[in-house]
Scaffold this motif. Structure first.
Motif, PDB file in Angstrom:
ATOM      1  N   SER A  22      -4.995 -14.110  -5.064  1.00 33.43           N
ATOM      2  CA  SER A  22      -5.550 -15.586  -4.404  1.00 33.43           C
ATOM      3  C   SER A  22      -5.243 -14.952  -2.561  1.00 33.43           C
ATOM      4  O   SER A  22      -5.976 -15.216  -1.607  1.00 33.43           O
ATOM      5  CB  SER A  22      -5.158 -16.396  -4.301  1.00 33.43           C
ATOM      6  OG  SER A  22      -4.013 -17.431  -3.878  1.00 33.43           O
ATOM      7  N   ARG A  23      -4.103 -14.718  -2.516  1.00 33.49           N
ATOM      8  CA  ARG A  23      -3.213 -14.544  -0.839  1.00 33.49           C
ATOM      9  C   ARG A  23      -3.645 -13.330  -0.639  1.00 33.49           C
ATOM     10  O   ARG A  23      -4.330 -13.948   0.926  1.00 33.49           O
ATOM     11  CB  ARG A  23      -1.496 -14.943  -1.592  1.00 33.49           C
ATOM     12  CG  ARG A  23      -0.677 -14.279  -0.340  1.00 33.49           C
ATOM     13  CD  ARG A  23       0.312 -14.716  -0.241  1.00 33.49           C
ATOM     14  NE  ARG A  23       1.205 -15.040   0.654  1.00 33.49           N
ATOM     15  CZ  ARG A  23       2.717 -14.819   0.390  1.00 33.49           C
ATOM     16  NH1 ARG A  23       3.265 -14.880  -0.985  1.00 33.49           N
ATOM     17  NH2 ARG A  23       3.590 -14.807   1.465  1.00 33.49           N
ATOM     18  N   LYS A  26      -7.742 -13.466  -0.046  1.00 32.17           N
ATOM     19  CA  LYS A  26      -7.933 -14.137   1.878  1.00 32.17           C
ATOM     20  C   LYS A  26      -7.214 -13.549   2.471  1.00 32.17           C
ATOM     21  O   LYS A  26      -8.391 -13.005   4.093  1.00 32.17           O
ATOM     22  CB  LYS A  26      -6.729 -15.545   1.683  1.00 32.17           C
ATOM     23  CG  LYS A  26      -6.954 -16.239   2.506  1.00 32.17           C
ATOM     24  CD  LYS A  26      -6.350 -17.309   2.506  1.00 32.17           C
ATOM     25  CE  LYS A  26      -5.961 -18.067   4.272  1.00 32.17           C
ATOM     26  NZ  LYS A  26      -5.604 -19.710   3.915  1.00 32.17           N
ATOM     27  N   LYS A  27      -6.743 -12.378   2.854  1.00 35.74           N
ATOM     28  CA  LYS A  27      -5.866 -11.244   3.658  1.00 35.74           C
ATOM     29  C   LYS A  27      -7.256 -10.204   3.960  1.00 35.74           C
ATOM     30  O   LYS A  27      -7.458 -10.100   5.052  1.00 35.74           O
ATOM     31  CB  LYS A  27      -4.510 -10.651   2.917  1.00 35.74           C
ATOM     32  CG  LYS A  27      -4.192  -9.885   4.483  1.00 35.74           C
ATOM     33  CD  LYS A  27      -2.836  -9.689   3.929  1.00 35.74           C
ATOM     34  CE  LYS A  27      -2.774  -8.235   2.696  1.00 35.74           C
ATOM     35  NZ  LYS A  27      -3.304  -6.870   3.096  1.00 35.74           N
ATOM     36  N   TRP A  28      -7.390 -10.132   2.827  1.00 30.84           N
ATOM     37  CA  TRP A  28      -8.863  -8.806   3.038  1.00 30.84           C
ATOM     38  C   TRP A  28     -10.236  -9.305   3.397  1.00 30.84           C
ATOM     39  O   TRP A  28     -11.225  -8.731   4.402  1.00 30.84           O
ATOM     40  CB  TRP A  28      -9.087  -8.255   1.494  1.00 30.84           C
ATOM     41  CG  TRP A  28      -7.796  -7.617   1.680  1.00 30.84           C
ATOM     42  CD1 TRP A  28      -6.313  -7.529   1.215  1.00 30.84           C
ATOM     43  CD2 TRP A  28      -7.497  -6.320   2.462  1.00 30.84           C
ATOM     44  NE1 TRP A  28      -5.321  -6.870   1.129  1.00 30.84           N
ATOM     45  CE2 TRP A  28      -6.065  -5.374   1.873  1.00 30.84           C
ATOM     46  CE3 TRP A  28      -7.540  -5.441   2.979  1.00 30.84           C
ATOM     47  CZ2 TRP A  28      -5.283  -3.822   2.499  1.00 30.84           C
ATOM     48  CZ3 TRP A  28      -6.880  -3.558   3.456  1.00 30.84           C
ATOM     49  CH2 TRP A  28      -5.983  -3.452   3.319  1.00 30.84           C
ATOM     50  N   GLU A  29      -9.673 -10.585   2.689  1.00 31.92           N
ATOM     51  CA  GLU A  29     -11.622 -11.485   3.478  1.00 31.92           C
ATOM     52  C   GLU A  29     -11.406 -11.624   4.866  1.00 31.92           C
ATOM     53  O   GLU A  29     -12.317 -11.246   5.539  1.00 31.92           O
ATOM     54  CB  GLU A  29     -11.642 -12.033   2.364  1.00 31.92           C
ATOM     55  CG  GLU A  29     -12.582 -12.343   1.071  1.00 31.92           C
ATOM     56  CD  GLU A  29     -12.625 -13.161   0.178  1.00 31.92           C
ATOM     57  OE1 GLU A  29     -12.270 -14.502   0.163  1.00 31.92           O
ATOM     58  OE2 GLU A  29     -13.360 -13.306  -0.264  1.00 31.92           O
ATOM     59  N   ALA A  30     -10.447 -11.719   5.792  1.00 34.62           N
ATOM     60  CA  ALA A  30     -10.156 -12.122   7.045  1.00 34.62           C
ATOM     61  C   ALA A  30     -10.215 -10.649   7.331  1.00 34.62           C
ATOM     62  O   ALA A  30     -11.206 -11.039   8.704  1.00 34.62           O
ATOM     63  CB  ALA A  30      -9.288 -12.462   7.106  1.00 34.62           C
ATOM     64  N   ASP A  31     -10.071  -9.952   6.809  1.00 34.76           N
ATOM     65  CA  ASP A  31     -10.499  -8.424   7.697  1.00 34.76           C
ATOM     66  C   ASP A  31     -11.966  -8.173   7.413  1.00 34.76           C
ATOM     67  O   ASP A  31     -12.312  -6.707   7.727  1.00 34.76           O
ATOM     68  CB  ASP A  31      -9.470  -7.283   6.748  1.00 34.76           C
ATOM     69  CG  ASP A  31      -8.626  -7.587   7.834  1.00 34.76           C
ATOM     70  OD1 ASP A  31      -8.200  -8.540   8.792  1.00 34.76           O
ATOM     71  OD2 ASP A  31      -7.580  -7.229   6.812  1.00 34.76           O
ATOM     72  N   GLY A  32     -12.714  -9.170   6.954  1.00 34.25           N
ATOM     73  CA  GLY A  32     -14.407  -8.443   7.007  1.00 34.25           C
ATOM     74  C   GLY A  32     -14.744  -7.634   5.270  1.00 34.25           C
ATOM     75  O   GLY A  32     -15.639  -7.893   5.407  1.00 34.25           O
ATOM     76  N   TRP A  33     -13.661  -7.699   4.507  1.00 32.67           N
ATOM     77  CA  TRP A  33     -14.026  -7.254   3.227  1.00 32.67           C
ATOM     78  C   TRP A  33     -14.486  -8.501   2.491  1.00 32.67           C
ATOM     79  O   TRP A  33     -13.700  -9.810   2.547  1.00 32.67           O
ATOM     80  CB  TRP A  33     -12.542  -6.555   2.047  1.00 32.67           C
ATOM     81  CG  TRP A  33     -12.194  -5.724   3.557  1.00 32.67           C
ATOM     82  CD1 TRP A  33     -11.417  -5.328   4.440  1.00 32.67           C
ATOM     83  CD2 TRP A  33     -12.862  -3.980   2.883  1.00 32.67           C
ATOM     84  NE1 TRP A  33     -11.728  -4.196   4.819  1.00 32.67           N
ATOM     85  CE2 TRP A  33     -11.672  -2.955   4.308  1.00 32.67           C
ATOM     86  CE3 TRP A  33     -13.502  -3.221   2.184  1.00 32.67           C
ATOM     87  CZ2 TRP A  33     -12.190  -1.999   3.777  1.00 32.67           C
ATOM     88  CZ3 TRP A  33     -13.176  -1.468   2.105  1.00 32.67           C
ATOM     89  CH2 TRP A  33     -12.718  -0.755   3.657  1.00 32.67           C
ATOM     90  N   LYS A  34     -15.448  -7.559   1.047  1.00 30.57           N
ATOM     91  CA  LYS A  34     -15.689  -8.631   0.381  1.00 30.57           C
ATOM     92  C   LYS A  34     -15.223  -8.427  -1.451  1.00 30.57           C
ATOM     93  O   LYS A  34     -15.058  -7.623  -1.451  1.00 30.57           O
ATOM     94  CB  LYS A  34     -17.478  -9.005   0.435  1.00 30.57           C
ATOM     95  CG  LYS A  34     -18.470 -10.368  -0.442  1.00 30.57           C
ATOM     96  CD  LYS A  34     -18.725 -10.585  -0.456  1.00 30.57           C
ATOM     97  CE  LYS A  34     -19.813 -11.170  -1.806  1.00 30.57           C
ATOM     98  NZ  LYS A  34     -21.699 -11.072  -1.735  1.00 30.57           N
ATOM     99  N   ARG A  51     -17.119  -3.731   2.467  1.00 33.89           N
ATOM    100  CA  ARG A  51     -17.803  -4.429   3.459  1.00 33.89           C
ATOM    101  C   ARG A  51     -19.135  -2.828   3.744  1.00 33.89           C
ATOM    102  O   ARG A  51     -18.836  -1.726   3.522  1.00 33.89           O
ATOM    103  CB  ARG A  51     -16.595  -4.608   4.107  1.00 33.89           C
ATOM    104  CG  ARG A  51     -16.078  -3.401   5.185  1.00 33.89           C
ATOM    105  CD  ARG A  51     -14.589  -3.938   5.834  1.00 33.89           C
ATOM    106  NE  ARG A  51     -14.590  -2.453   6.088  1.00 33.89           N
ATOM    107  CZ  ARG A  51     -12.980  -3.001   7.564  1.00 33.89           C
ATOM    108  NH1 ARG A  51     -12.872  -3.362   7.740  1.00 33.89           N
ATOM    109  NH2 ARG A  51     -12.698  -1.764   7.933  1.00 33.89           N
TER     110      ARG A  51
END
Length: 252
Positions: A22-23, A26-34, A51
Motif C-alpha cells: 500500500s505504501r 500510494k507513492k506511485w499513484e501520487a505520480d499519476g500512475w494507476k 498512465r
C-alpha cells in the motif's frame, strides 16, 4: 470526447516487499500512475501501473528541460533504493522459530531411567547346631512331641538346617518297591537312646531324591550315620513327625 481506445498508455512494473504494497502504491499513484495488476510472491509483490502517455514527449523536454529529467530520475532511483532497502531489511530480519519451525513429528524421547544397582543379597543362612542355639536345643530334646518341635517348624518353615543324623527306620511308601519313608534321628545311631525330633524324609527313592553329596553308597539302611542338610517342611501334630525335604545327604 476521447475514449480509452484513443489514449496511449505507458506501463511500469514495480516490486514491493510483502506488507509494504500500500505504501508503494500510494507513492506511485501520487505520480499519476494507476495500479492495474499485482502478483504476490513469497517475499515480494509485483505491481503493474499504467498512465496515459504525454501527447508530446518533445514538448515535455522543451518545457521541463534537463531539470525535469533529473528530478524524474531522482524520484525513480529513490523509489528503487527504498524498495531494495526494505527487501534487505526483511531478508536480514531473524525468523521467529515459533512461527516457522514445524512441530516435531515425534515427541522427544524421555531420558533413560537409571536403575539403581541392586545390592547383592546375602546367601540364606543354613542353620546348624553351631550357629543356632535354638536348633542345638531342639536336637537334644527327649520328647519328640514336645511343643518346642512344632514351634521350631512353624518359625523356620522353608529354611535350611544341617545336622549330624542317622537312619532310624525305613519302610516302603504306601507299598511301593522303590520309594521309601526314612525316619531320621539326631546325632549318632544308638539302640538305647534317640534324642531330638522324629524327622522324616517321606516318599523318596534311595538314590536321586536324597541328593547325595560325594559318592553314592552301595547300600543304606537302619543305623547308617549321615550328614543331613534339608529344608524344613512342616510338623504333623497327629503323628509328631517333623517332615524335611532333602537338600544334601552324605554318609559319614
Amino acid at each position: 470526447m476521447t475514449t480509452d481506445a484513443d489514449v496511449a498508455y505507458e506501463t511500469k512494473t514495480v516490486r514491493a516487499v510483502r506488507g509494504m504494497e500500500s505504501r508503494t502504491i500510494k507513492k506511485w499513484e501520487a505520480d499519476g500512475w494507476k495500479l492495474v495488476a499485482q502478483t504476490h510472491g513469497k517475499v515480494q509483490t509485483e505491481l503493474t501501473f499504467r498512465r496515459p502517455k504525454p501527447k508530446s514527449r518533445q514538448l515535455l523536454w522543451i518545457i521541463g528541460g534537463g531539470a525535469f529529467a533529473l528530478i524524474l530520475a531522482t524520484i525513480i532511483a529513490f523509489g528503487v533504493l527504498s524498495e531494495r532497502n526494505a527487501e534487505t531489511a526483511v531478508s536480514a530480519a531473524p525468523v521467529s522459530s515459533e512461527s516457522t519451525s514445524e512441530p516435531s513429528a515425534e515427541p522427544s524421547p524421555e531420558p533413560d531411567e537409571v536403575t539403581p544397582s541392586a545390592e547383592p543379597q546375602p546367601e540364606p543362612l543354613v542353620l546348624t547346631p553351631a550357629n543356632s542355639p535354638e536348633l542345638a536345643a531342639l536336637l537334644v530334646l527327649t520328647d519328640y512331641c514336645a511343643p518346642e518341635v512344632a514351634a521350631f517348624a512353624a518359625a523356620h518353615s522353608g529354611q535350611t538346617i544341617s545336622f549330624p543324623g542317622y537312619i532310624g527306620a525305613m519302610a516302603p511308601h504306601d507299598g511301593a518297591t522303590t520309594r521309601y519313608d526314612f525316619l531320621i534321628g539326631a546325632g549318632d545311631f544308638s539302640e538305647s537312646s534317640a534324642p531330638g525330633p522324629a524327622f522324616q524324609f517321606r516318599d523318596v527313592n534311595a538314590t536321586n531324591d536324597l541328593q547325595w553329596v560325594g559318592a553314592v553308597p552301595d547300600s543304606i539302611g537302619v543305623g547308617t550315620n549321615l550328614s543331613v542338610t534339608a529344608q524344613v517342611d512342616r510338623y504333623e501334630q497327629s503323628s509328631c513327625l517333623f517332615l524335611l525335604e532333602p537338600v544334601g545327604t552324605a554318609v559319614r
